[in-house]
Enzyme design. Structure first.
Site, short mmCIF file in Angstrom:
data_model
loop_
_atom_site.label_atom_id
_atom_site.label_comp_id
_atom_site.label_asym_id
_atom_site.label_seq_id
_atom_site.Cartn_x
_atom_site.Cartn_y
_atom_site.Cartn_z
N CYS B 51 -1.31 -1.41 -9.67
CA CYS B 51 -2.04 -0.56 -8.71
C CYS B 51 -1.12 0.45 -8.04
O CYS B 51 -1.58 1.33 -7.32
CB CYS B 51 -2.70 -1.40 -7.64
N CYS B 125 -1.89 4.54 0.77
CA CYS B 125 -0.57 3.99 0.43
C CYS B 125 0.01 3.16 1.58
O CYS B 125 1.03 2.51 1.43
CB CYS B 125 0.42 5.09 0.09
#
Lengths: 392, 214
Positions: B51, B125
């Site tokens: 991911c 993020c």
């Protein structure tokens, strides 16, 4: 002054190209369609450029269409050929590793105009299997579109062999040659292509310029309608300085091709072997030799590409990455995952694309800083990819 | 031909704070040796390399004050992910260390604020840092026998005896657990409470398929 290693994204404009373009901005600025001397001067400039480009491609001038970008040429090729040949079939064959311009044009036709698309797999080096290509041809196949040299990994496809297969089955064949303009053979008769796309901004020419070669007799519809310029296939007042600049850029590139290919190949191989010799746990993405002379694409395992890019940027080195983090999507490079490599390898990929301005000193500088950057990022990474599982 | 090209100054997408934490990360291990020998009171890992983000955190807790004394971390990810984890490690250890109760209240937005903001498409993020911290705190609760304090924010409790949730099992699978034996080494799940074993096995199979396609 930085070290620009992103020439596959775009190149600078060569000074000889700029000089050639200069008169057509404010001196010979007439509209090529106008019936007077100013218009004629502009028209002559376009026709001279068309002849120049046709000569390089071993084509006839009437087979050369100037457009506004590589993307526009691709859209014209795919949508235009599909629509003009719809009565013969609805099947298009392409690959998984095409540029977005090809993939998204195909997807558009699939979703809106009843097209069936075959996306060919590629092998670990990024090359298609010719038997698979031939087997995927059906009675409905009307177009094959395969990229000449890949923009991310630089792998070069066997275009002439694909051309023979297309010809044998009487299927129109387009190649996206945007990355191949400076270094590869563009002789359309050798290649056996019916359509070929080029882009000015990858060949030291102006941005916003492109070209589509369309072999005489190929059925194609325009996608832009209007004043009927470019043989009715690309309406809109011609970008005269852009066209002149595009032709000069292509000519300049092709004239120094052999010498420059040799120089770049040496630099490329020095960079690849230098990185692989000094940094553990790396993977070269793409074919080791059947690749563009200016392309280096390496995955640094256990770390992420955008983080590497920022460190390189601080060192004044400009490259690009296949990591999801540098794109708009959450997915990493589909080109690298199409090689059969896992997502984490794509996340850690860096592309260095060399150009005319790069010297051996530039390569030495990258090789000097790269091991330290990787070491620093690996020290703070919790990931330890098993390298052996990724070997060929 | 070198004189033909000019490369201009670069514009940064990131704030000064992000750059500072990215280029000079705080609270990191300075050698492999140090990382190997570090004994934490609690440790947690979230995310997966596929991911694009993995965060691992180690904490030391002062049992008397219930404050975090030390926080070490390792992150696989882009500059936002690295800077977020570094900033989080500072936030939980500054001013004598954060109280566990306050640490559990930290949200991604708190970290982003301290970083002077992040580009919009980079927010995703930075959302793993607080989860990694929570996982480390949960691990500390379990290791120190404070089972009643274990939190299950989004998870469903599978084994009430050891307070193990489906989320814990998912994390263990992401960390490499493949069998019930692997899992029991990490979570002690179903050791006394054997009735839960079929459900645990089902969840292992589910998460292996979900994350690794096995």
């Amino acid at each position: 002054m930085g070290i620009y290693l992103d020439n596959s994204a775009t190149t600078y404009v060569d000074s000889r190209v700029r000089k050639e373009m200069e008169p057509f901005f404010s001196k010979d600025y007439g509209n090529p369609s106008s019936f007077h001397d100013m218009g004629l001067a502009a028209k002559n400039a376009i026709e001279d450029s068309r002849k120049k480009v046709a000569g390089i491609l071993n084509a006839s001038p009437k087979e050369i269409i100037f457009t506004g970008s590589g993307t526009e040429s691709i859209n014209l090729a795919i949508k235009g050929v599909y629509r003009a040949n719809r009565s013969r079939g609805n099947h298009i064959i392409t690959t998984r590793t095409e540029h977005h311009a090809v993939l998204d044009s195909c997807r558009y036709l699939e979703e809106n105009e009843g097209a069936k698309i075959t996306y060919l797999d590629v092998d670990r080096d990024g090359i298609i299997n010719l038997d698979n290509l031939e087997k995927s041809i059906t009675k409905d196949t009307i177009l094959i579109s395969i990229i000449y040299a890949n923009n991310e990994i630089g792998t070069i496809q066997p275009i002439a062999e694909i051309g023979k297969i297309a010809k044998k089955h009487s299927i129109v064949f387009h190649t996206d040659a945007c990355q191949a303009g400076c270094s590869q053979d563009l002789n359309v008769k050798n290649l056996g292509v019916d359509l070929l796309t080029l882009n000015g901004s990858k060949i030291y020419g102006p941005k916003g310029t492109g070209m589509l070669f369309i072999k005489s007799g190929t059925k194609i519809h325009p996608i832009i309608h209007g004043g009927g310029q470019e043989f009715g296939l690309r309406s809109g007042t011609e970008n005269v300085p852009g066209i002149v600049g595009f032709a000069k850029a292509l000519e300049t590139c092709q004239l120094s091709k052999e010498e420059e290919n040799k120089r770049l190949t040496e630099l490329r191989d020095k960079l690849i072997s230098g990185i692989q010799g000094s940094v553990p746990k790396t993977i070269l993405n793409g074919h080791p030799t059947k690749r563009l002379p200016n392309n280096v694409n390496i995955s640094f395992l256990d770390i992420e590409g955008e983080a590497i890019l920022l460190h390189l940027n601080r060192e004044g080195i400009y490259a690009s990455t296949g990591s999801a983090c540098s794109s708009e999507s959450l997915e990493p490079s589909y080109v690298i995952t199409s090689l059969g490599l896992p997502h984490e390898v794509a996340h850690g990929s860096i592309r260095f694309s060399l150009g005319r301005q790069n010297t051996e000193n530039d390569i030495d500088h990258v090789l000097m800083v790269m091991p330290g950057i990787v070491k620093k990022l690996r020290m703070i990474s919790p990931v330890r990819v098993n390298e052996d599982e990724l070997r060929r | 031909m070198g004189g033909d090209v000019q490369t201009g100054e670069n514009e940064w997408f990131y704030s000064e704070e992000v750059k500072e934490h990215f280029f000079s990360p705080k609270n990191i291990f300075t050698s492999e040796e140090e990382a190997k020998n570090y004994t934490a009171d609690g440790e947690g890992m979230v995310g997966s390399p596929a991911c694009g983000d993995v965060m691992r955190m180690w904490i030391k807790v002062d049992p008397k004050t219930d404050r975090i004394r030390e926080c070490k971390w390792r992150t696989f990810g882009c500059a936002s992910a690295l800077a977020s984890t570094s900033m989080l490690s500072v936030m939980v250890t500054e001013n004598g260390g954060i109280k566990i109760v306050d640490a559990l209240r930290l949200k991604p937005g708190d970290i982003i604020k301290r970083l002077g903001g992040l580009p919009a498409r980079k927010i995703h993020c930075s959302v793993l840092g607080d989860k990694a911290l929570r996982a480390a705190i949960n691990d500390y609760f379990k290791k120190s026998g404070q089972f009643s304090r274990v939190l299950h924010a989004e998870g469903k409790i599978i084994d009430p005896e050891v307070n193990v949730s489906d989320e814990d099992i998912e994390h263990a699978v992401l960390e490499g657990a493949r069998t019930i034996e692997d899992l029991q080494k990490r979570l002690k799940v179903g050791i006394h409470n054997k009735d839960v074993l079929p459900k645990v096995k089902e969840l292992i199979a589910y998460y292996r398929k979900k994350h690794f396609g096995e």
